[in-house]
Every structure is written in C-alpha cells, then in structure tokens.
Design a protein around this motif. Structure first.
Motif, PDB file in Angstrom:
ATOM      1  N   ALA A  25       0.871  -1.173   0.000  1.00 34.63           N
ATOM      2  CA  ALA A  25       0.000   0.000   0.000  1.00 34.63           C
ATOM      3  C   ALA A  25       0.907   1.221   0.000  1.00 34.63           C
ATOM      4  N   ALA A  26       0.395   2.324  -0.489  1.00 36.54           N
ATOM      5  CA  ALA A  26       1.172   3.568  -0.496  1.00 36.54           C
ATOM      6  C   ALA A  26       0.271   4.711  -0.054  1.00 36.54           C
ATOM      7  N   THR A  27       0.852   5.567   0.774  1.00 33.36           N
ATOM      8  CA  THR A  27       0.148   6.756   1.250  1.00 33.36           C
ATOM      9  C   THR A  27       1.047   7.965   1.040  1.00 33.36           C
ATOM     10  N   PRO A  28       0.477   9.147   1.045  1.00 32.31           N
ATOM     11  CA  PRO A  28       1.293  10.358   0.936  1.00 32.31           C
ATOM     12  C   PRO A  28       2.106  10.586   2.216  1.00 32.31           C
ATOM     13  N   ASP A  29       2.964  11.600   2.173  1.00 35.06           N
ATOM     14  CA  ASP A  29       3.801  11.946   3.319  1.00 35.06           C
ATOM     15  C   ASP A  29       2.968  12.487   4.477  1.00 35.06           C
ATOM     16  N   ARG A  30       3.348  12.098   5.676  1.00 33.28           N
ATOM     17  CA  ARG A  30       2.746  12.649   6.886  1.00 33.28           C
ATOM     18  C   ARG A  30       3.637  13.757   7.406  1.00 33.28           C
ATOM     19  N   PRO A  31       3.137  14.769   8.069  1.00 39.55           N
ATOM     20  CA  PRO A  31       1.717  15.017   8.340  1.00 39.55           C
ATOM     21  C   PRO A  31       1.009  15.493   7.080  1.00 39.55           C
ATOM     22  N   PHE A  32      -0.257  15.146   6.969  1.00 37.39           N
ATOM     23  CA  PHE A  32      -1.057  15.542   5.819  1.00 37.39           C
ATOM     24  C   PHE A  32      -1.460  17.001   5.957  1.00 37.39           C
ATOM     25  N   ASP A  33      -1.347  17.744   4.882  1.00 38.02           N
ATOM     26  CA  ASP A  33      -1.749  19.155   4.878  1.00 38.02           C
ATOM     27  C   ASP A  33      -3.222  19.225   4.511  1.00 38.02           C
ATOM     28  N   VAL A  34      -4.064  19.422   5.494  1.00 35.53           N
ATOM     29  CA  VAL A  34      -5.510  19.421   5.287  1.00 35.53           C
ATOM     30  C   VAL A  34      -5.955  20.560   4.381  1.00 35.53           C
ATOM     31  N   SER A  35      -5.187  21.646   4.343  1.00 37.89           N
ATOM     32  CA  SER A  35      -5.586  22.800   3.533  1.00 37.89           C
ATOM     33  C   SER A  35      -5.189  22.657   2.063  1.00 37.89           C
ATOM     34  N   ALA A  36      -4.349  21.698   1.742  1.00 36.26           N
ATOM     35  CA  ALA A  36      -3.865  21.545   0.369  1.00 36.26           C
ATOM     36  C   ALA A  36      -4.892  20.825  -0.500  1.00 36.26           C
ATOM     37  N   THR A  37      -4.770  21.019  -1.792  1.00 32.72           N
ATOM     38  CA  THR A  37      -5.587  20.263  -2.751  1.00 32.72           C
ATOM     39  C   THR A  37      -5.049  18.834  -2.799  1.00 32.72           C
ATOM     40  N   ILE A  38      -5.615  18.014  -3.644  1.00 31.56           N
ATOM     41  CA  ILE A  38      -5.115  16.640  -3.786  1.00 31.56           C
ATOM     42  C   ILE A  38      -3.773  16.605  -4.513  1.00 31.56           C
ATOM     43  N   ILE A  39      -3.396  17.663  -5.184  1.00 31.68           N
ATOM     44  CA  ILE A  39      -2.188  17.644  -6.021  1.00 31.68           C
ATOM     45  C   ILE A  39      -0.930  17.247  -5.248  1.00 31.68           C
ATOM     46  N   PRO A  40      -0.585  17.875  -4.115  1.00 28.27           N
ATOM     47  CA  PRO A  40       0.641  17.449  -3.440  1.00 28.27           C
ATOM     48  C   PRO A  40       0.579  16.005  -2.948  1.00 28.27           C
ATOM     49  N   GLN A  41      -0.565  15.588  -2.439  1.00 25.62           N
ATOM     50  CA  GLN A  41      -0.666  14.199  -1.975  1.00 25.62           C
ATOM     51  C   GLN A  41      -0.554  13.220  -3.139  1.00 25.62           C
ATOM     52  N   ALA A  42      -1.133  13.542  -4.276  1.00 20.28           N
ATOM     53  CA  ALA A  42      -1.035  12.660  -5.442  1.00 20.28           C
ATOM     54  C   ALA A  42       0.410  12.535  -5.902  1.00 20.28           C
ATOM     55  N   ARG A  43       1.128  13.631  -5.959  1.00 22.33           N
ATOM     56  CA  ARG A  43       2.535  13.593  -6.377  1.00 22.33           C
ATOM     57  C   ARG A  43       3.389  12.825  -5.361  1.00 22.33           C
ATOM     58  N   GLN A  44       3.109  13.016  -4.073  1.00 28.15           N
ATOM     59  CA  GLN A  44       3.851  12.300  -3.040  1.00 28.15           C
ATOM     60  C   GLN A  44       3.614  10.794  -3.116  1.00 28.15           C
ATOM     61  N   ILE A  45       2.380  10.408  -3.346  1.00 29.83           N
ATOM     62  CA  ILE A  45       2.073   8.976  -3.373  1.00 29.83           C
ATOM     63  C   ILE A  45       2.707   8.308  -4.591  1.00 29.83           C
ATOM     64  N   LEU A  46       2.748   9.001  -5.712  1.00 29.60           N
ATOM     65  CA  LEU A  46       3.390   8.432  -6.901  1.00 29.60           C
ATOM     66  C   LEU A  46       4.896   8.276  -6.675  1.00 29.60           C
ATOM     67  N   ALA A  47       5.504   9.224  -5.989  1.00 28.88           N
ATOM     68  CA  ALA A  47       6.922   9.100  -5.637  1.00 28.88           C
ATOM     69  C   ALA A  47       7.125   7.917  -4.686  1.00 28.88           C
ATOM     70  N   ARG A  48       6.210   7.753  -3.719  1.00 28.23           N
ATOM     71  CA  ARG A  48       6.300   6.627  -2.781  1.00 28.23           C
ATOM     72  C   ARG A  48       6.192   5.304  -3.522  1.00 28.23           C
ATOM     73  N   VAL A  49       5.309   5.217  -4.512  1.00 19.76           N
ATOM     74  CA  VAL A  49       5.174   3.993  -5.301  1.00 19.76           C
ATOM     75  C   VAL A  49       6.503   3.672  -5.983  1.00 19.76           C
ATOM     76  N   GLU A  50       7.128   4.663  -6.575  1.00 25.56           N
ATOM     77  CA  GLU A  50       8.407   4.417  -7.252  1.00 25.56           C
ATOM     78  C   GLU A  50       9.482   3.977  -6.256  1.00 25.56           C
ATOM     79  N   GLU A  51       9.484   4.525  -5.035  1.00 20.31           N
ATOM     80  CA  GLU A  51      10.427   4.086  -3.997  1.00 20.31           C
ATOM     81  C   GLU A  51      10.205   2.619  -3.645  1.00 20.31           C
ATOM     82  N   ARG A  52       8.946   2.235  -3.433  1.00 20.37           N
ATOM     83  CA  ARG A  52       8.644   0.843  -3.071  1.00 20.37           C
ATOM     84  C   ARG A  52       8.980  -0.103  -4.220  1.00 20.37           C
TER      85      ARG A  52
END
Length: 121
Positions: A25-52
């Motif tokens: 499973a892959a999740t974005p970086d913590r802590p999650f920025d509640v005020s941000a759009t999905i864009i930073p979390q989507a980019r973080q999760i794709l980077a995490r996938v490539e790391e795994r």
C-alpha cells in the motif's frame, strides 16, 4: 516458496513479495496538509510507489494492478490528470478507483499495488 517481507513495522510490512509479485500500500507523506488540494498528496504517493518498486527491484513498467482510493469524488478529475501524466511513458496497469473514507480524515488518497518483481529495466 518463501514470502519476503521488507520494511517491517510493528503492525505491518510495508512491502511483501511472493511468487514474483510485490504487494504494498502507499500513502502520501505525513503530516497531511488538510488545507492543500489533492495535487501534493497525489505527487507524493506516486513518488512513494516508485520508492517501493525500487525496493522490490521493479519499476512502474512492472505494475500489474493499482487500486486508487480517494476520500472524495471531487478529487477524481484532478487526480486523473496527474495519473495520466505519470503513466504517459508506460503501458498503464490495470486500475480500479473507489471513493471511501480513509483512516485519517486529512488523507486524500491511498493506493493498493501489485507489481512484478525481479525484472527491473
């Protein structure tokens, strides 16, 4: 055939490999920025996938299946734009996308991944 478990935590293994397939499973970086759009979390999760994938000896070309879990259907079109860019240089894997409540209310996206291992390009 043995199961390999990597990046083992108290509650779970971040990566399991069995019979030539990596599961994680892959999740974005913590802590999650509640005020941000999905864009930073989507980019973080794709980077995490490539790391795994690298940890498993794979690349995104080895993806077999990705389940995308979004916490809000309003994120779908923006997420798809980022996804389409990310898979533009490969044949995209099989994918499912569901809308569900995630375990942390500030998390906007999570993935479940199956990928071929041992044949990194």
């Amino acid at each position: 055939m043995n199961i390999q478990r990597k990046l083992v935590e108290k509650r779970y293994s971040k990566l399991s490999i069995y019979n030539g397939v990596a599961y994680f499973a892959a999740t974005p970086d913590r802590p999650f920025d509640v005020s941000a759009t999905i864009i930073p979390q989507a980019r973080q999760i794709l980077a995490r996938v490539e790391e795994r994938l690298a940890e498993a000896g794979s690349t995104k070309s080895d993806l077999l299946f990705v389940m995308v879990i979004l916490s809000d259907r309003n994120y779908l079109s923006t997420f798809n734009e980022i996804w389409d860019e990310w898979v533009s240089d490969i044949i995209p894997p099989s994918r499912a996308c569901v809308i569900a409540e995630l375990t942390n209310p500030d998390m906007k996206v999570e993935f479940i991944i199956h990928a071929r291992v041992g044949l990194a390009h």
